[in-house]
Design an enzyme around this catalytic site. Structure first.
Site, PDB file in Angstrom:
ATOM      1  N   PRO A 147       0.810  -1.229   0.000  1.00  0.00           N
ATOM      2  CA  PRO A 147       0.000   0.000   0.000  1.00  0.00           C
ATOM      3  C   PRO A 147       0.839   1.273   0.000  1.00  0.00           C
ATOM      4  O   PRO A 147       0.444   2.280  -0.598  1.00  0.00           O
ATOM      5  CB  PRO A 147      -0.827  -0.119   1.287  1.00  0.00           C
ATOM      6  CG  PRO A 147      -0.910  -1.596   1.531  1.00  0.00           C
ATOM      7  CD  PRO A 147       0.409  -2.149   1.074  1.00  0.00           C
ATOM      8  N   TYR A 148       2.007   1.236   0.630  1.00  0.00           N
ATOM      9  CA  TYR A 148       2.865   2.423   0.609  1.00  0.00           C
ATOM     10  C   TYR A 148       3.201   2.796  -0.840  1.00  0.00           C
ATOM     11  O   TYR A 148       3.024   3.943  -1.266  1.00  0.00           O
ATOM     12  CB  TYR A 148       4.141   2.172   1.429  1.00  0.00           C
ATOM     13  CG  TYR A 148       5.162   3.260   1.239  1.00  0.00           C
ATOM     14  CD1 TYR A 148       4.874   4.577   1.606  1.00  0.00           C
ATOM     15  CD2 TYR A 148       6.412   2.998   0.667  1.00  0.00           C
ATOM     16  CE1 TYR A 148       5.802   5.596   1.402  1.00  0.00           C
ATOM     17  CE2 TYR A 148       7.337   4.003   0.465  1.00  0.00           C
ATOM     18  CZ  TYR A 148       7.027   5.299   0.831  1.00  0.00           C
ATOM     19  OH  TYR A 148       7.933   6.299   0.617  1.00  0.00           O
ATOM     20  N   GLY A 149       3.664   1.798  -1.606  1.00  0.00           N
ATOM     21  CA  GLY A 149       4.024   2.053  -3.002  1.00  0.00           C
ATOM     22  C   GLY A 149       2.829   2.554  -3.809  1.00  0.00           C
ATOM     23  O   GLY A 149       2.945   3.512  -4.586  1.00  0.00           O
TER      24      GLY A 149
END
Ligand code: UDP
Length: 341
Positions: A147-149
């Site tokens: 999710p960060y990416g």
């Protein structure tokens, strides 16, 4: 230039303020201290004057007023949450903080007539590139695996759409997405350092182990398809990273759409970082071999030739030991980091 730095209390944002002040720019910064350090702001105040507001970057009305009142020319947008592992556990928080707040910021820029932004993107947007695409160029397909990416990649997407719409409306908007690899080190006069709460980054964790603040360090996975079985990352010095921002800021014109990878172009494994930390600090610490951490790609390092060829930027600090040494010098003076929270 009148520059707004979001996330100015964080590791990278604080280094940006330092450099901008040193270069004679007028700086305004905002941070909500959800991750940053009050100590970083105090350290910066000792260097020079700048305007600081404690607040939420996602507050469109607040941001529009701030940018209008301060006559902002350009935004450097650092404010974000940046832990891959945490993003797997609380994805909504990552999409809210990193994606939604960035959209609100862009709306506020539109409200205030601010037409240029340098956005902190990430190599995590490339996901797990096939081995023949490493070193990674900017045209490598972006397929995040956490999710960060995704939260950062979505903002890139938004920027391209927004840029096109503004161009078609005759109000050209300039943006640059800088895809950072692993940022480390700190300013060489040791005025600022790297101090995340909680700390999850490899180099600070190794230094905390060297200081005896941690009993041991755990290697997250030793069975990757890399020469020593541990993950490989490209560790770029924060001063070089900020140098890239300044270079891009100077070049960014109306209607520009720029994307650049910012790394040294070489990778170090987790085991190599641990070994280098032992050498630099002269201290031994226990190393435990543990399971993989969810969301970690095996190998990420940059091909940064695009920014070199277009703007002349190259990383000056390419020696891992030198980068760790800078971080170690600050840690020795600040064994408990900024010592707060
Ligand atoms: N890592 C590790 N032990 C730790 C912290 C990190 O083995 O205590 C590994 C992590 O799995 C990754 C590399 O070190 O392969 C760099 O991780 P970091 O969190 O510093 O940065 P990231 O690459 O996630 O942005």
């Amino acid at each position: 230039m009148n520059v707004l730095v979001t996330g100015g209390a964080g590791f990278i944002g604080s280094h940006a303020i330092l450099r901008l002040m040193e270069d004679g720019h007028t700086v305004t910064s905002i941070d909500d201290f959800s991750r940053g350090n009050r100590g970083a702001i105090a350290a910066l105040r000792a260097v020079g004057p700048f305007e600081f507001v404690e607040g939420d970057v996602g507050d469109r009305a607040l941001m529009a007023t701030l940018m209008r009142d301060r006559g902002i020319d350009l935004v450097m947008h650092f404010a974000a949450k940046a832990y891959v592992g945490e993003s797997m556990d609380i994805p909504l928080t990552y999409y809210a903080t990193n994606t939604s707040a960035s959209i609100a910021l862009l709306q506020a820029m539109d409200d205030a007539g601010v037409e240029r932004i340098v956005f902190s993107s990430t190599c995590a947007s490339y996901g797990e590139p096939p081995a023949d695409r490493v070193p990674i160029r900017e045209d490598c397909p972006q397929r995040p695996i956490n999710p960060y990416g995704y939260s950062k990649w979505f903002v890139e997407r938004v920027l391209f759409d927004h840029g096109r719409a503004k161009r078609e409306a005759g109000r050209p908007f300039g943006f640059a997405c800088l895809r950072y690899f692993n940022v480390a080190g700190n300013d060489q006069k040791s005025r600022l350092g790297e101090d995340h709460r909680p700390e999850t980054h490899l180099i600070p964790i190794c230094l905390e182990a060297a200081l005896g603040h941690r009993k041991s360090i755990t290697v997250f996975g030793t069975d990757y398809a890399t020469p020593d079985g541990t993950c490989i990352r490209d560790y770029v010095h924060v001063s070089d990273l900020i140098d890239a921002h300044i270079t891009v800021m100077s070049a960014l014109g109306p209607g520009d759409e720029r994307t650049y990878n910012i790394g040294i172009g070489d990778g170090s494994s987790v085991r190599e970082v641990i070994e280098a930390t032992r050498d630099v600090t002269g201290r031994a610490f226990e190393v435990i071999e543990g399971p993989r951490r969810a969301g970690d790609p095996p190998m990420l390092y940059a091909d940064s030739s695009k920014i070199r060829d277009e703007l002349g930027w190259v990383a000056k600090h390419t020696d891992l030991r030198g980068i760790i040494d800078d971080a170690w010098r600050w840690r020795q003076v600040h064994p408990h980091g900024y010592g707060e929270q």
